[in-house]
Scaffold this active site. Structure first.
Site, PDB file in Angstrom:
ATOM      1  N   ALA A   9       0.848  -1.191   0.000  1.00  0.00           N
ATOM      2  CA  ALA A   9       0.000   0.000   0.000  1.00  0.00           C
ATOM      3  C   ALA A   9       0.877   1.232   0.000  1.00  0.00           C
ATOM      4  O   ALA A   9       2.110   1.146   0.062  1.00  0.00           O
ATOM      5  CB  ALA A   9      -0.894   0.005   1.231  1.00  0.00           C
ATOM      6  N   MET A  11       1.689   4.898   2.150  1.00  0.00           N
ATOM      7  CA  MET A  11       1.812   5.152   3.593  1.00  0.00           C
ATOM      8  C   MET A  11       0.414   5.440   4.164  1.00  0.00           C
ATOM      9  O   MET A  11      -0.489   5.848   3.435  1.00  0.00           O
ATOM     10  CB  MET A  11       2.768   6.316   3.843  1.00  0.00           C
ATOM     11  CG  MET A  11       4.215   5.927   3.530  1.00  0.00           C
ATOM     12  SD  MET A  11       5.391   7.260   3.752  1.00  0.00           S
ATOM     13  CE  MET A  11       5.388   7.455   5.536  1.00  0.00           C
ATOM     14  N   ALA A  13      -1.915   3.512   5.202  1.00  0.00           N
ATOM     15  CA  ALA A  13      -3.013   2.650   4.757  1.00  0.00           C
ATOM     16  C   ALA A  13      -3.391   1.626   5.818  1.00  0.00           C
ATOM     17  O   ALA A  13      -4.300   0.824   5.606  1.00  0.00           O
ATOM     18  CB  ALA A  13      -2.615   1.938   3.469  1.00  0.00           C
ATOM     19  N   GLU A  88       7.786  -2.996   6.991  1.00  0.00           N
ATOM     20  CA  GLU A  88       8.746  -2.206   6.195  1.00  0.00           C
ATOM     21  C   GLU A  88       9.472  -3.110   5.189  1.00  0.00           C
ATOM     22  O   GLU A  88      10.676  -2.985   4.970  1.00  0.00           O
ATOM     23  CB  GLU A  88       9.761  -1.485   7.100  1.00  0.00           C
ATOM     24  CG  GLU A  88       9.171  -0.637   8.208  1.00  0.00           C
ATOM     25  CD  GLU A  88       8.285   0.522   7.727  1.00  0.00           C
ATOM     26  OE1 GLU A  88       8.330   0.870   6.540  1.00  0.00           O
ATOM     27  OE2 GLU A  88       7.511   1.020   8.557  1.00  0.00           O
ATOM     28  N   ALA A  89       8.712  -4.019   4.557  1.00  0.00           N
ATOM     29  CA  ALA A  89       9.305  -5.029   3.671  1.00  0.00           C
ATOM     30  C   ALA A  89       9.920  -4.430   2.412  1.00  0.00           C
ATOM     31  O   ALA A  89      10.703  -5.097   1.724  1.00  0.00           O
ATOM     32  CB  ALA A  89       8.237  -6.060   3.291  1.00  0.00           C
ATOM     33  N   CYS A 145      -6.975   9.415  -0.662  1.00  0.00           N
ATOM     34  CA  CYS A 145      -6.429  10.731  -1.019  1.00  0.00           C
ATOM     35  C   CYS A 145      -7.358  11.812  -0.495  1.00  0.00           C
ATOM     36  O   CYS A 145      -8.534  11.560  -0.202  1.00  0.00           O
ATOM     37  CB  CYS A 145      -6.305  10.809  -2.544  1.00  0.00           C
ATOM     38  SG  CYS A 145      -5.700  12.405  -3.141  1.00  0.00           S
ATOM     39  N   CYS A 147      -8.907  13.827  -2.126  1.00  0.00           N
ATOM     40  CA  CYS A 147     -10.045  13.971  -3.047  1.00  0.00           C
ATOM     41  C   CYS A 147     -11.034  12.818  -2.909  1.00  0.00           C
ATOM     42  O   CYS A 147     -12.079  12.813  -3.559  1.00  0.00           O
ATOM     43  CB  CYS A 147      -9.542  14.039  -4.484  1.00  0.00           C
ATOM     44  SG  CYS A 147      -8.881  12.466  -5.073  1.00  0.00           S
ATOM     45  N   CYS A 182      -3.749  10.010  -4.538  1.00  0.00           N
ATOM     46  CA  CYS A 182      -4.084   9.310  -5.780  1.00  0.00           C
ATOM     47  C   CYS A 182      -3.050   9.727  -6.837  1.00  0.00           C
ATOM     48  O   CYS A 182      -2.350  10.732  -6.678  1.00  0.00           O
ATOM     49  CB  CYS A 182      -5.499   9.661  -6.240  1.00  0.00           C
ATOM     50  SG  CYS A 182      -5.670  11.346  -6.848  1.00  0.00           S
ATOM     51  N   HIS A 185      -3.375  13.418  -8.337  1.00  0.00           N
ATOM     52  CA  HIS A 185      -2.910  14.531  -7.499  1.00  0.00           C
ATOM     53  C   HIS A 185      -1.415  14.458  -7.223  1.00  0.00           C
ATOM     54  O   HIS A 185      -0.751  15.479  -7.098  1.00  0.00           O
ATOM     55  CB  HIS A 185      -3.765  14.605  -6.225  1.00  0.00           C
ATOM     56  CG  HIS A 185      -5.123  15.156  -6.507  1.00  0.00           C
ATOM     57  ND1 HIS A 185      -6.279  14.468  -6.259  1.00  0.00           N
ATOM     58  CD2 HIS A 185      -5.484  16.317  -7.124  1.00  0.00           C
ATOM     59  CE1 HIS A 185      -7.305  15.205  -6.685  1.00  0.00           C
ATOM     60  NE2 HIS A 185      -6.843  16.315  -7.214  1.00  0.00           N
TER      61      HIS A 185
HETATM   62  N1  LIG Z   1      -6.433   7.971  16.478  1.00  0.00           N
HETATM   63  C1  LIG Z   1      -6.762   7.203  15.438  1.00  0.00           C
HETATM   64  N2  LIG Z   1      -7.880   6.454  15.505  1.00  0.00           N
HETATM   65  C2  LIG Z   1      -8.246   5.654  14.494  1.00  0.00           C
HETATM   66  N3  LIG Z   1      -7.524   5.544  13.351  1.00  0.00           N
HETATM   67  C3  LIG Z   1      -6.403   6.261  13.251  1.00  0.00           C
HETATM   68  C4  LIG Z   1      -5.952   7.117  14.272  1.00  0.00           C
HETATM   69  N4  LIG Z   1      -4.776   7.696  13.879  1.00  0.00           N
HETATM   70  C5  LIG Z   1      -4.517   7.203  12.661  1.00  0.00           C
HETATM   71  N5  LIG Z   1      -5.482   6.356  12.267  1.00  0.00           N
HETATM   72  C6  LIG Z   1      -5.553   5.600  11.032  1.00  0.00           C
HETATM   73  O1  LIG Z   1      -4.549   4.591  11.041  1.00  0.00           O
HETATM   74  C7  LIG Z   1      -4.148   4.319   9.693  1.00  0.00           C
HETATM   75  C8  LIG Z   1      -2.629   4.301   9.622  1.00  0.00           C
HETATM   76  O2  LIG Z   1      -2.207   3.133  10.255  1.00  0.00           O
HETATM   77  P1  LIG Z   1      -0.713   2.561  10.147  1.00  0.00           P
HETATM   78  O3  LIG Z   1      -0.845   1.118  10.475  1.00  0.00           O
HETATM   79  O4  LIG Z   1       0.198   3.381  10.986  1.00  0.00           O
HETATM   80  O5  LIG Z   1      -0.383   2.780   8.587  1.00  0.00           O
HETATM   81  P2  LIG Z   1       0.874   2.349   7.698  1.00  0.00           P
HETATM   82  O6  LIG Z   1       1.661   1.316   8.439  1.00  0.00           O
HETATM   83  O7  LIG Z   1       0.255   1.824   6.438  1.00  0.00           O
HETATM   84  O8  LIG Z   1       1.633   3.626   7.429  1.00  0.00           O
HETATM   85  C9  LIG Z   1      -4.765   5.434   8.851  1.00  0.00           C
HETATM   86  O9  LIG Z   1      -5.869   4.858   8.161  1.00  0.00           O
HETATM   87  C10 LIG Z   1      -5.228   6.458   9.832  1.00  0.00           C
HETATM   88  O10 LIG Z   1      -6.368   7.153   9.367  1.00  0.00           O
HETATM   89  C1  LIG Z   2       7.662   6.965   0.140  1.00  0.00           C
HETATM   90  C2  LIG Z   2       8.948   6.715   0.851  1.00  0.00           C
HETATM   91  C3  LIG Z   2       8.949   6.295   2.172  1.00  0.00           C
HETATM   92  N1  LIG Z   2      10.115   6.078   2.813  1.00  0.00           N
HETATM   93  C4  LIG Z   2      10.105   5.686   4.231  1.00  0.00           C
HETATM   94  C5  LIG Z   2       9.321   6.631   5.111  1.00  0.00           C
HETATM   95  C6  LIG Z   2       8.891   5.761   6.259  1.00  0.00           C
HETATM   96  O1  LIG Z   2       9.963   5.778   7.218  1.00  0.00           O
HETATM   97  C7  LIG Z   2       8.755   4.369   5.625  1.00  0.00           C
HETATM   98  C8  LIG Z   2       7.317   3.950   5.356  1.00  0.00           C
HETATM   99  O2  LIG Z   2       6.529   4.021   6.510  1.00  0.00           O
HETATM  100  P1  LIG Z   2       5.051   3.402   6.700  1.00  0.00           P
HETATM  101  O3  LIG Z   2       4.223   4.510   7.287  1.00  0.00           O
HETATM  102  O4  LIG Z   2       5.265   2.277   7.683  1.00  0.00           O
HETATM  103  O5  LIG Z   2       4.550   2.926   5.394  1.00  0.00           O
HETATM  104  O6  LIG Z   2       9.450   4.427   4.375  1.00  0.00           O
HETATM  105  C9  LIG Z   2      11.326   6.239   2.149  1.00  0.00           C
HETATM  106  O7  LIG Z   2      12.402   6.018   2.730  1.00  0.00           O
HETATM  107  N2  LIG Z   2      11.333   6.659   0.855  1.00  0.00           N
HETATM  108  C10 LIG Z   2      10.196   6.914   0.167  1.00  0.00           C
HETATM  109  O8  LIG Z   2      10.265   7.317  -1.031  1.00  0.00           O
HETATM  110 ZN   LIG Z   3      -6.587  12.731  -5.252  1.00  0.00          ZN
END
Ligand SMILES: Nc1ncnc2c1ncn2[C@@H]1O[C@H](COP(=O)(O)OP(=O)(O)O)[C@@H](O)[C@H]1O
Ligand SMILES: Cc1cn([C@H]2C[C@H](O)[C@@H](COP(=O)(O)O)O2)c(=O)[nH]c1=O
Ligand SMILES: [Zn+2]
Length: 204
Positions: A9, A11, A13, A88-89, A145, A147, A182, A185
């Site tokens: 996904a 970030m 997500a 962070e794969a 996004c 939008c 998206c 944008h």
């Molecule tokens: N306080 C909150 N309560 C509920 N959902 C939240 C809260 N803060 C962030 N989120 C939601 O958590 C999701 C981000 O989760 P996370 O697992 O950290 O994402 P990723 O690892 O993909 O970056 C987003 O959909 C965000 O809207």
């Molecule tokens: C787009 C992008 C991301 N990164 C880094 C930034 C964050 O530290 C992680 C992703 O974090 P997540 O919220 O757990 O998805 O990746 C990067 O180094 N370079 C990039 O272009």
């Molecule tokens: Zn958009």
């Protein structure tokens, strides 16, 4: 037969949240898991998987030199693992992804990887490219996004919120440095930034 999964996904997500939920599901049934995350992503302290909604768990750290096959095999001999979970794969090397595929195929351990598909310039990360090529199952998680469309891209922004179009692939950061968008944008913001006149003294 065990499978290699790639949950990918943009970030924000819910990748880390979904990983921690999967981990909880296994453990509440008394099964053993082994968690991994990239040592370079130290936003919340190295060796910790943290979701934005506040869930967190300790994890083993991988760097480019980590031998995931040996480490998981040794752990599995101590306590048989129901699955391996990797956050962070995108930061895995191709060889490490090959080792994870081998763990699924030869040690019969399911491996669930969670990461970004592309970087701020819409290029695949090495780990993501290998996982897209090798995983048995590809599952897209979705962010939204501004939008309302699905956010598939990651815009890198500066301290004033303007798009950054050049730079190193790896730059650790959170909502302060990246905005999930998206494609339409994402492209629009990058075009505006690329066409904007450079500020006097920007290189000083
Ligand atoms: N306080 C909150 N309560 C509920 N959902 C939240 C809260 N803060 C962030 N989120 C939601 O958590 C999701 C981000 O989760 P996370 O697992 O950290 O994402 P990723 O690892 O993909 O970056 C987003 O959909 C965000 O809207
Ligand atoms: C787009 C992008 C991301 N990164 C880094 C930034 C964050 O530290 C992680 C992703 O974090 P997540 O919220 O757990 O998805 O990746 C990067 O180094 N370079 C990039 O272009
Ligand atoms: Zn958009």
């Amino acid at each position: 037969m065990a499978k290699l999964y790639f949950y990918y996904a943009s970030m924000n997500a819910g990748k880390s949240t979904t990983l921690l939920q999967a981990d909880f599901n296994y453990r509440e049934r008394g099964m053993e898991t082994m968690l991994w995350t990239a040592s370079l992503d130290d936003r919340y302290g190295a060796g910790q998987i943290t979701s934005r909604i506040g869930l967190l768990a300790e994890a083993h750290k991988f760097d480019p030199d980590s031998d995931l096959w040996a480490a998981v095999e040794a752990e599995n001999a101590e306590r048989p693992l129901a699955c391996v979970l990797v956050d962070e794969a995108q930061f895995l090397s191709r060889d490490q992804v090959l080792d994870l595929a081998r763990l699924a195929d030869e040690a019969n351990i399911p491996v669930l990887c969670y990461g970004l598909r592309t970087d701020f310039a819409a290029n695949l990360f090495p780990g993501s490219a290998a996982l897209l090529g090798l995983a048995d199952a590809l599952v897209e998680l979705k962010a939204v996004c501004e939008c309302g469309r699905k956010a598939t891209m990651n815009l890198r922004v500066d301290e004033r919120g303007r798009a950054v179009v050049e730079g190193a692939q790896t730059e650790i950061g959170g909502n302060d440095r990246y905005v999930a968008m998206c494609r339409r944008h994402f492209m629009e913001k990058r075009r505006v930034a690329a066409e904007a006149p450079r500020e006097v003294g920007a290189d000083a």
